[in-house]
Design a protein around this motif. Structure first.
Motif, PDB file in Angstrom:
ATOM      1  N   PHE A  21       0.801  -1.305   0.018  1.00  0.00           N
ATOM      2  CA  PHE A  21      -0.007   0.077  -0.046  1.00  0.00           C
ATOM      3  C   PHE A  21       0.894   1.196  -0.168  1.00  0.00           C
ATOM      4  CE2 PHE A  21      -2.718  -3.146   1.803  1.00  0.00           C
ATOM      5  CZ  PHE A  21      -3.827  -3.112   0.880  1.00  0.00           C
ATOM      6  N   ARG A  22       0.721   2.047  -0.836  1.00  0.00           N
ATOM      7  CA  ARG A  22       1.583   3.051  -1.136  1.00  0.00           C
ATOM      8  C   ARG A  22       1.229   4.583  -0.419  1.00  0.00           C
ATOM      9  NH1 ARG A  22       6.098   0.549  -2.720  1.00  0.00           N
ATOM     10  NH2 ARG A  22       5.753  -0.578  -4.395  1.00  0.00           N
ATOM     11  N   SER A  23      -0.103   4.353  -0.044  1.00  0.00           N
ATOM     12  CA  SER A  23      -0.450   5.687   0.720  1.00  0.00           C
ATOM     13  C   SER A  23      -1.153   5.203   2.029  1.00  0.00           C
ATOM     14  CB  SER A  23      -1.539   6.504  -0.041  1.00  0.00           C
ATOM     15  OG  SER A  23      -2.052   7.588   0.585  1.00  0.00           O
ATOM     16  N   PHE A  24      -0.532   5.791   3.184  1.00  0.00           N
ATOM     17  CA  PHE A  24      -1.101   5.415   4.548  1.00  0.00           C
ATOM     18  C   PHE A  24      -0.753   6.538   5.412  1.00  0.00           C
ATOM     19  CE2 PHE A  24       2.808   3.189   3.217  1.00  0.00           C
ATOM     20  CZ  PHE A  24       3.672   3.710   4.078  1.00  0.00           C
ATOM     21  N   ASP A  25      -1.329   6.377   6.745  1.00  0.00           N
ATOM     22  CA  ASP A  25      -0.897   7.419   7.705  1.00  0.00           C
ATOM     23  C   ASP A  25      -1.048   6.904   9.128  1.00  0.00           C
ATOM     24  OD1 ASP A  25      -0.313   9.855   8.491  1.00  0.00           O
ATOM     25  OD2 ASP A  25      -2.327  10.676   8.649  1.00  0.00           O
ATOM     26  N   GLY A  26      -0.288   7.384  10.304  1.00  0.00           N
ATOM     27  CA  GLY A  26      -0.529   6.957  11.509  1.00  0.00           C
ATOM     28  C   GLY A  26       0.113   7.880  12.561  1.00  0.00           C
ATOM     29  N   ASP A  85      -4.936   3.799   2.488  1.00  0.00           N
ATOM     30  CA  ASP A  85      -5.665   4.226   1.460  1.00  0.00           C
ATOM     31  C   ASP A  85      -5.859   2.839   0.439  1.00  0.00           C
ATOM     32  OD1 ASP A  85      -6.743   4.789  -1.136  1.00  0.00           O
ATOM     33  OD2 ASP A  85      -5.369   6.612  -1.255  1.00  0.00           O
ATOM     34  N   THR A  86      -7.034   2.287   0.612  1.00  0.00           N
ATOM     35  CA  THR A  86      -7.088   1.098  -0.518  1.00  0.00           C
ATOM     36  C   THR A  86      -6.798   1.099  -1.971  1.00  0.00           C
ATOM     37  OG1 THR A  86      -9.507   1.335  -0.457  1.00  0.00           O
ATOM     38  CG2 THR A  86      -8.769  -0.170   1.186  1.00  0.00           C
ATOM     39  N   THR A  87      -6.934   2.571  -2.500  1.00  0.00           N
ATOM     40  CA  THR A  87      -6.653   2.614  -3.644  1.00  0.00           C
ATOM     41  C   THR A  87      -5.258   2.802  -4.185  1.00  0.00           C
ATOM     42  OG1 THR A  87      -6.817   5.048  -3.644  1.00  0.00           O
ATOM     43  CG2 THR A  87      -8.851   3.967  -4.074  1.00  0.00           C
ATOM     44  N   GLN A  99     -16.322   2.086  -2.394  1.00  0.00           N
ATOM     45  CA  GLN A  99     -17.227   2.275  -1.148  1.00  0.00           C
ATOM     46  C   GLN A  99     -16.359   2.322   0.065  1.00  0.00           C
ATOM     47  OE1 GLN A  99     -20.388  -0.509  -1.139  1.00  0.00           O
ATOM     48  NE2 GLN A  99     -21.112  -0.085   0.792  1.00  0.00           N
ATOM     49  N   TYR A 100     -15.131   1.410   0.220  1.00  0.00           N
ATOM     50  CA  TYR A 100     -14.416   1.515   1.312  1.00  0.00           C
ATOM     51  C   TYR A 100     -13.059   2.032   0.942  1.00  0.00           C
ATOM     52  CZ  TYR A 100     -18.572  -1.341   2.629  1.00  0.00           C
ATOM     53  OH  TYR A 100     -19.725  -1.664   2.971  1.00  0.00           O
ATOM     54  N   PRO A 101     -12.862   3.428   1.093  1.00  0.00           N
ATOM     55  CA  PRO A 101     -11.686   3.779   0.596  1.00  0.00           C
ATOM     56  C   PRO A 101     -10.279   3.492   1.602  1.00  0.00           C
ATOM     57  CG  PRO A 101     -13.055   5.624   1.370  1.00  0.00           C
ATOM     58  CD  PRO A 101     -13.949   4.422   1.108  1.00  0.00           C
ATOM     59  N   GLN A 102     -10.711   3.263   2.911  1.00  0.00           N
ATOM     60  CA  GLN A 102      -9.571   2.951   3.925  1.00  0.00           C
ATOM     61  C   GLN A 102      -9.698   1.739   4.618  1.00  0.00           C
ATOM     62  OE1 GLN A 102      -9.556   6.306   6.593  1.00  0.00           O
ATOM     63  NE2 GLN A 102      -8.022   7.221   5.302  1.00  0.00           N
ATOM     64  N   ILE A 103      -8.616   1.072   4.724  1.00  0.00           N
ATOM     65  CA  ILE A 103      -8.639   0.087   6.095  1.00  0.00           C
ATOM     66  C   ILE A 103      -8.046   0.898   7.235  1.00  0.00           C
ATOM     67  CG2 ILE A 103      -7.022  -1.837   6.791  1.00  0.00           C
ATOM     68  CD1 ILE A 103      -6.882  -2.403   3.560  1.00  0.00           C
ATOM     69  N   THR A 104      -8.429   0.521   8.501  1.00  0.00           N
ATOM     70  CA  THR A 104      -8.216   1.281   9.562  1.00  0.00           C
ATOM     71  C   THR A 104      -7.887   0.323  10.755  1.00  0.00           C
ATOM     72  OG1 THR A 104     -10.407   1.516  10.498  1.00  0.00           O
ATOM     73  CG2 THR A 104      -9.636   3.388   9.096  1.00  0.00           C
ATOM     74  N   PHE A 105      -6.886   0.714  11.478  1.00  0.00           N
ATOM     75  CA  PHE A 105      -6.460  -0.051  12.600  1.00  0.00           C
ATOM     76  C   PHE A 105      -6.409   0.710  13.915  1.00  0.00           C
ATOM     77  CE2 PHE A 105      -3.324  -1.178  15.671  1.00  0.00           C
ATOM     78  CZ  PHE A 105      -3.753  -2.594  16.067  1.00  0.00           C
ATOM     79  N   GLY A 125      -5.597  -4.667  18.762  1.00  0.00           N
ATOM     80  CA  GLY A 125      -6.597  -3.663  18.369  1.00  0.00           C
ATOM     81  C   GLY A 125      -7.578  -4.012  17.377  1.00  0.00           C
ATOM     82  N   ASP A 126      -8.224  -3.266  16.816  1.00  0.00           N
ATOM     83  CA  ASP A 126      -9.492  -3.540  15.828  1.00  0.00           C
ATOM     84  C   ASP A 126      -9.111  -3.190  14.471  1.00  0.00           C
ATOM     85  OD1 ASP A 126     -11.047  -4.388  17.973  1.00  0.00           O
ATOM     86  OD2 ASP A 126     -11.632  -2.303  18.644  1.00  0.00           O
ATOM     87  N   LEU A 127      -9.106  -4.396  13.499  1.00  0.00           N
ATOM     88  CA  LEU A 127      -8.732  -3.856  12.169  1.00  0.00           C
ATOM     89  C   LEU A 127     -10.084  -3.900  11.529  1.00  0.00           C
ATOM     90  CD1 LEU A 127      -6.720  -3.700   9.999  1.00  0.00           C
ATOM     91  CD2 LEU A 127      -6.760  -6.229   9.842  1.00  0.00           C
ATOM     92  N   THR A 128     -10.274  -2.726  10.553  1.00  0.00           N
ATOM     93  CA  THR A 128     -11.353  -2.722   9.993  1.00  0.00           C
ATOM     94  C   THR A 128     -11.070  -2.787   8.366  1.00  0.00           C
ATOM     95  OG1 THR A 128     -12.568  -1.444  11.484  1.00  0.00           O
ATOM     96  CG2 THR A 128     -13.472  -1.212   9.468  1.00  0.00           C
ATOM     97  N   VAL A 129     -11.767  -3.739   7.852  1.00  0.00           N
ATOM     98  CA  VAL A 129     -11.458  -3.796   6.179  1.00  0.00           C
ATOM     99  C   VAL A 129     -12.773  -3.763   5.522  1.00  0.00           C
ATOM    100  CG1 VAL A 129     -10.506  -5.466   4.386  1.00  0.00           C
ATOM    101  CG2 VAL A 129      -9.340  -5.074   6.582  1.00  0.00           C
ATOM    102  N   GLY A 130     -13.176  -2.877   4.799  1.00  0.00           N
ATOM    103  CA  GLY A 130     -14.562  -3.074   4.129  1.00  0.00           C
ATOM    104  C   GLY A 130     -15.555  -2.543   5.423  1.00  0.00           C
TER     105      GLY A 130
END
Length: 176
Positions: free
Chosen positions: A30-35, A55-57, A80-86, A103-108
């Motif tokens: 994944f080339r775009s992420f933030d934390g 960023d899933t895209t 519809q789901y542009p982000q994966i979050t933790f 932690g909690d991982l959210t995919v879709g």
């Protein structure tokens, strides 16, 4: 006093590995992420609260047709789901430089608890006066548990994509 650490994306990477046809491993990034990490003080990361988004895209497996398929509704449904979050729930110290990050991982639209192994690389002042901390993160998830259920079987009966996905991240944070 709380310390905030911001991800340095130019010195970080997020990768995943999945078996293809049961005989090889395909690596993607994944080339775009933030934390961010917020700790009670700058030396005790077990007090940290981690928030991370991807960023899933930005998926990149070095093959554009496969990347487009992964962005589609068959997998990430990136439109519809542009982000994966933790979001972390706890950090357990397992020695001077090892942790379990829970932690909690959210995919879709699926959120599940996960645990990642974390190796603390240390802290250092960079040549520009920035105080940095580095970590190696690894773990495994079941893609099907997160609703990524697309599957196909070859004529010979081999599974095209395995269920297990290995996640690896090398991340550097800058003290704010």
């Amino acid at each position: 006093m709380a310390t905030t650490w911001k991800l340095d994306p130019t010195h970080s990477e997020v990768a995943f590995k999945v078996k293809h046809l049961v005989i090889t491993t395909v690596t993607g990034y994944f080339r775009s992420f933030d934390g961010t990490v917020v700790t009670d003080d700058e030396t005790d990361f077990t007090t940290g609260k981690v928030d991370f988004s991807i960023d899933t895209t930005s998926i990149d497996t070095n093959q554009s047709q496969r990347d487009e398929h992964l962005k589609s509704a068959d997998f990430f449904n990136a439109q519809q789901y542009p982000q994966i979050t933790f979001t972390s729930t706890s950090i357990e110290g397992k020695g001077s430089d090892e942790f379990l990050l829970n932690g909690d991982l959210t995919v879709g639209n699926v959120t599940k608890p996960v645990t990642f192994k974390v190796e603390f690389g240390g802290t250092v002042m960079d040549p520009y006066g920035n105080f940095k901390a580095g970590f190696e993160v690894s773990g495994k998830i079941s893609r099907k548990e997160f609703g990524l259920t697309w599957s196909a079987v070859t004529e010979a009966g081999a599974v095209v994509v395995s269920d297990e996905v290995k996640i690896q991240a090398s991340v550097q944070f800058v003290k704010q």
